[in-house]
Scaffold this motif. Sequence first.
Motif, PDB file in Angstrom:
ATOM      1  N   GLU A  71       0.812  -1.210   0.000  1.00  0.00           N
ATOM      2  CA  GLU A  71       0.000   0.000   0.000  1.00  0.00           C
ATOM      3  C   GLU A  71       0.852   1.269   0.000  1.00  0.00           C
ATOM      4  N   TYR A  72       2.149   1.166   0.176  1.00  0.00           N
ATOM      5  CA  TYR A  72       2.991   2.349   0.253  1.00  0.00           C
ATOM      6  C   TYR A  72       3.664   2.622  -1.093  1.00  0.00           C
ATOM      7  N   GLU A  73       3.996   3.880  -1.317  1.00  0.00           N
ATOM      8  CA  GLU A  73       4.542   4.313  -2.594  1.00  0.00           C
ATOM      9  C   GLU A  73       5.859   3.602  -2.903  1.00  0.00           C
ATOM     10  N   GLY A  74       5.916   3.024  -4.095  1.00  0.00           N
ATOM     11  CA  GLY A  74       7.130   2.340  -4.536  1.00  0.00           C
ATOM     12  C   GLY A  74       7.294   0.944  -3.988  1.00  0.00           C
ATOM     13  N   GLY A  75       6.381   0.500  -3.124  1.00  0.00           N
ATOM     14  CA  GLY A  75       6.513  -0.819  -2.513  1.00  0.00           C
ATOM     15  C   GLY A  75       6.058  -1.941  -3.425  1.00  0.00           C
ATOM     16  N   TYR A  76       6.695  -3.075  -3.311  1.00  0.00           N
ATOM     17  CA  TYR A  76       6.293  -4.262  -4.061  1.00  0.00           C
ATOM     18  C   TYR A  76       6.860  -5.499  -3.368  1.00  0.00           C
ATOM     19  N   ILE A  77       6.344  -6.653  -3.743  1.00  0.00           N
ATOM     20  CA  ILE A  77       6.836  -7.927  -3.227  1.00  0.00           C
ATOM     21  C   ILE A  77       7.756  -8.537  -4.281  1.00  0.00           C
ATOM     22  N   ASP A  78       8.979  -8.800  -3.913  1.00  0.00           N
ATOM     23  CA  ASP A  78       9.953  -9.419  -4.816  1.00  0.00           C
ATOM     24  C   ASP A  78      10.124 -10.878  -4.400  1.00  0.00           C
ATOM     25  N   CYS A  79       9.741 -11.800  -5.266  1.00  0.00           N
ATOM     26  CA  CYS A  79       9.714 -13.228  -4.915  1.00  0.00           C
ATOM     27  C   CYS A  79      10.761 -14.016  -5.688  1.00  0.00           C
ATOM     28  N   LYS A  80      11.385 -14.944  -4.985  1.00  0.00           N
ATOM     29  CA  LYS A  80      12.279 -15.914  -5.610  1.00  0.00           C
ATOM     30  C   LYS A  80      11.838 -17.307  -5.170  1.00  0.00           C
ATOM     31  N   VAL A  81      11.941 -18.265  -6.089  1.00  0.00           N
ATOM     32  CA  VAL A  81      11.469 -19.618  -5.838  1.00  0.00           C
ATOM     33  C   VAL A  81      12.654 -20.578  -5.786  1.00  0.00           C
ATOM     34  N   VAL A  82      12.710 -21.392  -4.733  1.00  0.00           N
ATOM     35  CA  VAL A  82      13.727 -22.427  -4.584  1.00  0.00           C
ATOM     36  C   VAL A  82      13.014 -23.727  -4.222  1.00  0.00           C
ATOM     37  N   SER A  83      13.773 -24.784  -4.076  1.00  0.00           N
ATOM     38  CA  SER A  83      13.233 -26.061  -3.601  1.00  0.00           C
ATOM     39  C   SER A  83      14.101 -26.561  -2.462  1.00  0.00           C
ATOM     40  N   LEU A  84      13.682 -27.616  -1.800  1.00  0.00           N
ATOM     41  CA  LEU A  84      14.515 -28.203  -0.746  1.00  0.00           C
ATOM     42  C   LEU A  84      15.825 -28.743  -1.317  1.00  0.00           C
ATOM     43  N   ALA A  85      15.762 -29.263  -2.538  1.00  0.00           N
ATOM     44  CA  ALA A  85      16.992 -29.737  -3.176  1.00  0.00           C
ATOM     45  C   ALA A  85      17.937 -28.572  -3.448  1.00  0.00           C
ATOM     46  N   THR A  86      17.385 -27.431  -3.828  1.00  0.00           N
ATOM     47  CA  THR A  86      18.213 -26.233  -4.026  1.00  0.00           C
ATOM     48  C   THR A  86      18.892 -25.831  -2.727  1.00  0.00           C
ATOM     49  N   LEU A  87      18.127 -25.818  -1.648  1.00  0.00           N
ATOM     50  CA  LEU A  87      18.692 -25.456  -0.348  1.00  0.00           C
ATOM     51  C   LEU A  87      19.807 -26.428   0.049  1.00  0.00           C
ATOM     52  N   ALA A  88      19.625 -27.698  -0.246  1.00  0.00           N
ATOM     53  CA  ALA A  88      20.659 -28.686   0.065  1.00  0.00           C
ATOM     54  C   ALA A  88      21.926 -28.414  -0.745  1.00  0.00           C
ATOM     55  N   GLN A  89      21.770 -27.992  -1.992  1.00  0.00           N
ATOM     56  CA  GLN A  89      22.937 -27.665  -2.809  1.00  0.00           C
ATOM     57  C   GLN A  89      23.665 -26.439  -2.263  1.00  0.00           C
TER      58      GLN A  89
END
Length: 261
Positions: A71-89
Motif C-alpha cells: 500500500e505504500y509508494e514504490g513498494g512491491y513484493i519481490d519473490c524468488k522460488v527455490v526447492s529443498l533440493a536447491t537449499l541442500a545444494q
Amino acid sequence: MTKEQERAIAQFLAQYAPKDEFLAILLAGSLAHGYAKPSSDVDIVLVATEREFERRVTERKLTFSLWDVCEYEGGYIDCKVVSLATLAQVRDKGSDPARYAFKDARILHSTVPDLAGLLAAVTRYPVQDQAARRHRFLCQLLAWKWYLSQGLEKANPYLITLAVQKLVLFACRVVLNENERLYPFHKWLLEETRRAPRQPEGFMAMLDALMAEPTMAAAQALSDEVFAFAGQVEKETDWPNQFMRDSELNWLMHEAPVDDL
C-alpha cells in the motif's frame, strides 16, 4: 519494519500460504538483514515442491514481483522460488552470496520439518576453507594493487576504477573471512564489513580515502594494514601464480564467469 510492510506480508501470506505447491515462505532481503527503509520492497523466498520448482525452471519463472499488494509508494513484493533440493545444494557447495541470501531469513510459513536447522546449515560459514580463502583473497589484493599502478601509469580511468573496486572488494573479503562472516555480494558489502567486530583500526576510513582519491600510497597503506591484520607477509605471497589460477585459467576447471565470456 513499518506497519505498511507488515500488512503487505500478511496479505501475501493470505494468498500464498494455502497453495499446496509451496512448502514454506521466508522473509529475506533488507527487512530480514536489518537494512530496510520505509520505502524498501519486501523480499520473499518461496520453497516450492520439486515438481513446481522444475516447472518454473522450464518456464523460466523462478522470480517474479507483485505490485498490487503493498500500500505504500514504490513498494512491491519481490519473490524468488527455490526447492529443498536447491537449499541442500547451497548448504553443500553454495557461494557466499548464495548462502547470504538465506542469512537472517524469517520463517513466515512452513510445513517442512526442521527447516530452521536446514537454514542454519545453509548459512554456516565454510571455516574449513578459511586459510585457503585468506591466501586467495590476499593474492587478489596484490594483483589489483599492481593493476592500479598500471592504470595510474597509463592514465587509464577504466582500469583505475576497476582496480579500486577490486581492492576494496578483496580487502573487505579478507576482513569478513577473518570474522567468519559471509560475503553478501556488492550491495551490502560495506555495511556487512562495517559490522565485523574485528578489523584493522580505521579500516573503513581507509577504504573511503582510496575510493575518493586513488593513489598508490593509499593502496599500499590499505594493503599493509590488511596483511598485518591477516598475519601474513606481502613479500612472501606468490600472488601471480594464484591470480593466474583464479582469474585467468579458471575456465579450465569450470565455466568462465559471465564477465569473462
